[in-house]
Scaffold this motif. Structure first.
Motif, PDB file in Angstrom:
ATOM      1  N   PRO A 142     -21.106 -10.645  21.719  1.00  0.00           N
ATOM      2  CA  PRO A 142     -20.870 -11.873  22.483  1.00  0.00           C
ATOM      3  C   PRO A 142     -22.118 -12.743  22.492  1.00  0.00           C
ATOM      4  CG  PRO A 142     -21.142 -10.003  23.957  1.00  0.00           C
ATOM      5  CD  PRO A 142     -21.180  -9.460  22.570  1.00  0.00           C
ATOM      6  N   VAL A 143     -21.993 -13.949  23.038  1.00  0.00           N
ATOM      7  CA  VAL A 143     -23.118 -14.863  23.135  1.00  0.00           C
ATOM      8  C   VAL A 143     -23.133 -15.449  24.543  1.00  0.00           C
ATOM      9  CG1 VAL A 143     -21.831 -16.862  22.264  1.00  0.00           C
ATOM     10  CG2 VAL A 143     -24.300 -16.789  22.010  1.00  0.00           C
ATOM     11  N   VAL A 144     -24.336 -15.658  25.071  1.00  0.00           N
ATOM     12  CA  VAL A 144     -24.492 -16.310  26.373  1.00  0.00           C
ATOM     13  C   VAL A 144     -24.797 -17.773  26.131  1.00  0.00           C
ATOM     14  CG1 VAL A 144     -25.990 -16.488  28.398  1.00  0.00           C
ATOM     15  CG2 VAL A 144     -25.170 -14.255  27.650  1.00  0.00           C
ATOM     16  N   ALA A 145     -24.081 -18.637  26.851  1.00  0.00           N
ATOM     17  CA  ALA A 145     -24.298 -20.084  26.799  1.00  0.00           C
ATOM     18  C   ALA A 145     -24.382 -20.567  28.241  1.00  0.00           C
ATOM     19  CB  ALA A 145     -23.158 -20.770  26.063  1.00  0.00           C
ATOM     20  N   GLY A 146     -25.595 -20.767  28.717  1.00  0.00           N
ATOM     21  CA  GLY A 146     -25.783 -21.167  30.109  1.00  0.00           C
ATOM     22  C   GLY A 146     -25.295 -20.088  31.054  1.00  0.00           C
ATOM     23  N   GLU A 147     -24.335 -20.416  31.887  1.00  0.00           N
ATOM     24  CA  GLU A 147     -23.789 -19.453  32.854  1.00  0.00           C
ATOM     25  C   GLU A 147     -22.495 -18.809  32.366  1.00  0.00           C
ATOM     26  OE1 GLU A 147     -25.468 -18.306  35.480  1.00  0.00           O
ATOM     27  OE2 GLU A 147     -27.039 -19.538  34.596  1.00  0.00           O
ATOM     28  N   LYS A 148     -22.215 -18.951  31.070  1.00  0.00           N
ATOM     29  CA  LYS A 148     -21.013 -18.368  30.470  1.00  0.00           C
ATOM     30  C   LYS A 148     -21.404 -17.287  29.468  1.00  0.00           C
ATOM     31  CE  LYS A 148     -18.519 -22.803  30.441  1.00  0.00           C
ATOM     32  NZ  LYS A 148     -19.479 -23.546  31.239  1.00  0.00           N
ATOM     33  N   VAL A 149     -20.514 -16.332  29.287  1.00  0.00           N
ATOM     34  CA  VAL A 149     -20.644 -15.371  28.195  1.00  0.00           C
ATOM     35  C   VAL A 149     -19.339 -15.467  27.405  1.00  0.00           C
ATOM     36  CG1 VAL A 149     -19.843 -13.415  29.619  1.00  0.00           C
ATOM     37  CG2 VAL A 149     -21.137 -12.982  27.520  1.00  0.00           C
ATOM     38  N   CYS A 150     -19.470 -15.618  26.070  1.00  0.00           N
ATOM     39  CA  CYS A 150     -18.310 -15.887  25.221  1.00  0.00           C
ATOM     40  C   CYS A 150     -18.109 -14.768  24.205  1.00  0.00           C
ATOM     41  CB  CYS A 150     -18.499 -17.220  24.504  1.00  0.00           C
ATOM     42  SG  CYS A 150     -18.746 -18.606  25.635  1.00  0.00           S
ATOM     43  N   PHE A 175     -13.149 -16.718  23.838  1.00  0.00           N
ATOM     44  CA  PHE A 175     -12.848 -16.716  25.265  1.00  0.00           C
ATOM     45  C   PHE A 175     -14.167 -16.591  26.014  1.00  0.00           C
ATOM     46  CE2 PHE A 175      -8.822 -15.828  27.702  1.00  0.00           C
ATOM     47  CZ  PHE A 175      -9.336 -16.238  28.919  1.00  0.00           C
ATOM     48  N   CYS A 176     -14.415 -17.538  26.937  1.00  0.00           N
ATOM     49  CA  CYS A 176     -15.649 -17.532  27.717  1.00  0.00           C
ATOM     50  C   CYS A 176     -15.357 -17.229  29.178  1.00  0.00           C
ATOM     51  CB  CYS A 176     -16.350 -18.883  27.615  1.00  0.00           C
ATOM     52  SG  CYS A 176     -16.800 -19.330  25.921  1.00  0.00           S
ATOM     53  N   PHE A 177     -16.256 -16.475  29.786  1.00  0.00           N
ATOM     54  CA  PHE A 177     -16.136 -16.070  31.189  1.00  0.00           C
ATOM     55  C   PHE A 177     -17.414 -16.466  31.924  1.00  0.00           C
ATOM     56  CE2 PHE A 177     -13.798 -13.188  28.499  1.00  0.00           C
ATOM     57  CZ  PHE A 177     -12.563 -13.092  29.128  1.00  0.00           C
TER      58      PHE A 177
END
Length: 179
Positions: A131-139, A155-157
């Motif tokens: 997965p990858v972290v983008a700001g306050e999301k993990v996708c 899908f990002c959470f």
């Protein structure tokens, strides 16, 4: 240096440790499942933690100096590299080709040191990549590679609680590491 070995007819499922300073072999750990994905490393306080994706055996975390097992999570088949971010380990799971009806693909967050599951969310299909972290999301990318499917996407959470945030659907499997 840590190197994983997949389980094949002529090999073992092991994690090997070598000293980069001396070049010598320092030990090995046997696992119940193959090691195809990259290991993840993180530091919690003074402890260096190494997390190994072990296929059908899930995830195993070790103290990287002593190779003492810290925790083991069996939430699904893990081939993709897990990701460490701010003391949390994120990992996707997939559906095994040998047991297509057994488990669903999922996105999971664990406390890096204890292995306590912070949240787990079902994905529309398997997640085989890191997965990858983008700001306050993990996708997480998703898509089947062992079964015919026209389902795939990203899908990002929200990192803190695993609540769904953004989803991008694609007409075919996505099996590439997101950036």
């Amino acid at each position: 240096l840590f190197v994983g070995e997949g389980l094949h007819d002529t090999h073992h499922a092991r994690l090997y440790k070598f000293s980069l300073a001396s070049g010598f072999f320092e030990g090995a750990l046997a696992t119940k499942g193959h090691i195809e994905g990259e290991t993840a490393a993180g530091k919690v306080g003074e402890r260096d933690v190494l997390v190994v994706p072990t296929g059908a055996d899930g995830l195993r975390a070790f103290d990287s100096h002593t190779l003492t097992e810290l925790w083991h999570a069996e939430d699904g088949h893990v081939d993709g590299a897990p990701l460490v971010n701010e003391g949390v380990l994120y990992s996707g799971t997939g559906i095994e080709k040998e047991n297509p009806g057994k488990l669903k693909g999922s996105a999971v967050a664990y406390d890096l040191l204890s292995g306590r599951k912070l949240w787990q969310r079902e994905l529309p299909a398997s997640s085989w990549m890191q997965p990858v972290v983008a700001g306050e999301k993990v996708c997480f990318v998703f898509g089947e590679v062992y079964f015919a499917s026209d389902l795939g996407g990203v899908f990002c959470f929200r990192k803190k609680d695993g609540e769904p945030d953004v989803a991008y659907n694609h007409a075919g499997p996505v099996a590439a590491k997101p950036l």
